[in-house]
Design an enzyme around this catalytic site. Structure first.
Site, short mmCIF file in Angstrom:
data_model
loop_
_atom_site.label_atom_id
_atom_site.label_comp_id
_atom_site.label_asym_id
_atom_site.label_seq_id
_atom_site.Cartn_x
_atom_site.Cartn_y
_atom_site.Cartn_z
N ASP A 310 0.82 -1.21 0.00
CA ASP A 310 0.00 0.00 0.00
C ASP A 310 0.86 1.26 0.00
OD1 ASP A 310 -2.58 1.48 0.46
OD2 ASP A 310 -1.52 2.03 2.30
N GLU A 365 1.29 0.23 -6.75
CA GLU A 365 0.48 1.10 -7.60
C GLU A 365 1.31 1.97 -8.53
OE1 GLU A 365 1.00 3.96 -4.01
OE2 GLU A 365 1.08 1.81 -4.43
#
Length: 644
Positions: A310, A365
């Site tokens: 994350d 990401e």
């Protein structure tokens, strides 16, 4: 960067013997029971003046069990077995560390290596509960092979029940895993597993990094969940939060030894200005030990198959992405704004995970998929975060009859060749309160009153259901090498997600997933569920996610038609709100006979049943749109289909 990584790895191996030993430090820190039931406790608290152990076992005497100070800020304590040869601290005993600071203050703390923490209903903070069951859980099933086509079901255990409560690991194992299997997903990504004191943080304000959240059940319950998933052939990923930590002190890492710079950067650099959380000091030897051992812990103890890291952007840049936009220019990857200590940590993490667990999957990401040897960070996949942003943008700002298909296709295909991407139309971000899911943007309040299949569809429901299917299949087939769906969105969950908090009177009404809607036969949620299932099963059979990028042969803005080939399949989409087409020519690479394999207009998917499913289409050697072969699609109405 590679040189810094290689130097750090060499230093680690020289000082610790091998990275395998270094990253198994959870076996030497915290509480360790020896074969004779003697207990050895080790902690790292460089800013402490003294450290003590207290708890149920010594009637909470604060100073009766002092640790001995060792070098490099470490502290150790040995507890001999009882007269009956049992451990001095038994299973489920409540404990606390007592840290005496340099200023003479006594602080009650939880060990950073605590494996289980619990909270009673009337308590404000969590308690360290010693976890050492007399009969440890024994895994029954091996890890499944790594999927070539990754179809991820993003899930949160606590909201996995239709009931207004916190659901459990056992509930998830019993009720949700069979649905995931039925839907054709081969991977579940579990959120909010690492213990977090604040439930509404969605698990992103971690307090206890080695503890599985006790609000959902025991560590053994989680192990049973993972074991059961493996028995179904489902890979299990963990949402890994190493980008920051909760600012809690009594039950978190913050000010653990009385200083603000134990695990974190001191001063303002150690605080995230938007999240109110603490930022790790990745240059610290002991912090790297703690974080790398944390990865090994979840792989070894719980048999997870990999991690979705994350907030990697926040880790990689000193500005943490705050007030910064990214264009994709390579200059953004280099310069003094990059936190190279964090970068080297991520390289170490991926190197160790993939060396020790070759089938391990890591996801981030950002575009950092290149191998470490090539100068990348070694992640296997990146998340295409621009895709859900694009769908939300067009749904918010543009009538669907005015959608710019070229721009949508460009967003879906804008990735480097060979760069493995996980794409998604929506994730948990879009489901949170303050935003809307795709289904809610498309159908809004009519979802509460007009989703019965016993009555005729209203124009809003009709268009919403058809677009919901088109958006998801287009994203699935064109957008990447993996696909992700957030739980409930596959059937168009009608409400947003909001955790209990003061602002909603601590209500659980929106902190749940109403799977019961799928089980009611006359509701159209069941039709969306069926399409999502068959979309995944079609991919499982033909493997377009594991194939190369699609070749788009038709992108007709006026007709609102998109045609592309991928994995020996031909995909045809008609986004026009009212136009049907007959004798529509499409280009193909391979000559032969084509049949319908997936058709969104089938009645079982909420379509209108206007196509003859067993229609056969034969190519002719007529060049068209850069292909040597083509054929006419002849039927009454064209909707999105996949042909083979």
């Amino acid at each position: 960067r590679y040189k810094r990584f290689a130097e750090r790895l060499a230093q680690l191996e020289e000082a610790e013997g091998a990275f395998d030993y270094f990253t198994l430090s959870y076996r030497s820190f915290g509480i360790q029971r020896r074969s004779d039931n003697g207990l050895v406790l080790r902690e790292w608290a460089p800013g402490a003046e003294a450290v003590f152990l207290t708890g149920d076992f010594n009637s909470w005497e604060k100073q009766s069990h002092p640790f001995t100070q060792k070098e490099y800020g470490k502290w150790e304590l040995y507890l001999s077995p009882k007269v009956d040869k049992s451990p001095a601290i038994k299973h489920l005993t409540k404990l606390k560390l007592v840290v005496l600071t340099k200023t003479g203050e006594y602080l009650f703390r939880i060990s950073p290596w605590a494996k289980y923490v619990t909270k009673t209903l009337d308590a404000i903070t969590y308690d360290w509960t010693h976890w050492d069951p007399p009969q440890p859980y024994q895994f029954q099933h091996p890890r499944p092979p790594r999927p070539s086509s990754l179809r991820i079901y993003e899930a949160h255990v606590g909201i996995s029940s239709p009931e207004e409560k916190i659901a459990s690991y056992r509930n998830f194992t019993r009720d949700v895993l069979p649905r995931i299997k039925d839907l054709g997903y081969n991977c579940v990504q579990l959120m909010a597993i690492m213990e977090h004191a604040y439930y509404a943080s969605f698990g992103y304000q971690v307090t206890n990094f080695f503890a599985a959240s006790s609000r959902f059940g025991t560590p053994d319950d989680l192990k049973h969940l993972v074991d059961t998933a493996h028995s179904m052939g489902i890979t299990v990923l963990l949402d890994m939060v190493h980008s920051h930590a909760s600012s809690n002190t009594e039950d978190g890492l913050n000010y653990f030894d009385g200083t603000d710079s134990c695990f974190f950067h001191g001063g303002s650099r150690g605080n995230h200005s938007l999240w109110g959380s603490r930022l790790f000091n990745y240059s610290s030897w002991e912090v790297v030990r703690f974080l790398l051992s944390n990865l090994r812990w979840w792989m070894e103890e719980y048999h997870f198959d990999g991690f979705r890291f994350d907030a990697v952007t926040s880790m990689l840049y000193h500005h943490h992405g705050i007030g910064t936009s990214f264009s994709g220019n390579y200059s953004e990857y280099f310069g003094i704004h990059v936190d190279e200590d964090a970068l080297v940590y991520l390289m170490l993490a991926n190197h160790i995970l993939h060396k020790l667990y070759p089938q391990c999957i890591t996801v981030a990401e950002v575009r950092v998929y290149l191998s470490i040897e090539e100068g990348g960070l070694g992640f296997d996949y990146r998340l295409t975060m621009a895709v859900p942003d694009k769908w939300i943008q067009v749904l918010k700002e543009v009538r669907d009859e005015d959608w710019d298909l070229k721009n949508i296709v460009q967003t879906l295909t804008n990735r480097r060749r060979g760069e493995a991407s996980i794409t998604y139309a929506e994730s948990h971000d879009q489901a949170l309160v303050g935003d809307k899911s795709l289904a809610f943007w498309l159908m809004d309040k009519e979802m509460y009153t007009n989703m019965s299949a016993l009555t005729a569809m209203t124009p809003v429901i009709d268009r919403g259901i058809q677009l919901h299917k088109l958006i998801r299949l287009l994203t699935h087939s064109l957008g990447g090498e993996g696909y992700l769906n957030f739980m409930g969105n596959e059937f168009g969950h009608p409400e947003w997600l909001d955790f209990p908090r003061k602002g909603n009177n601590e209500s659980y009404h929106y902190a749940r997933r109403q799977f019961n809607l799928v089980d009611i036969e006359h509701l159209r949620y069941r039709q969306l569920y069926a399409f999502d299932r068959d979309m995944n099963l079609t991919e499982d059979k033909y493997g377009w996610l594991a194939a190369g990028q699609a070749a788009v042969t038709t992108l007709n803005q006026a007709d609102k038609v998109i045609v592309f080939e991928r994995s020996n399949l031909l995909f045809i989409f008609n986004f026009h709100p009212c136009n049907s087409y007959i004798d529509y020519r499409v280009a193909v690479e391979h000559a032969g006979k084509y049949k319908i394999k997936l058709n969104s207009d089938e009645l079982q998917y909420g379509g209108h049943g206007r196509l003859v499913q067993d229609t056969e289409f034969f190519t002719e050697p007529m060049p068209f749109n850069g292909r040597a072969q083509s054929f006419l699609v002849i039927w009454r109405l064209l909707k999105n289909i996949a042909l083979k």
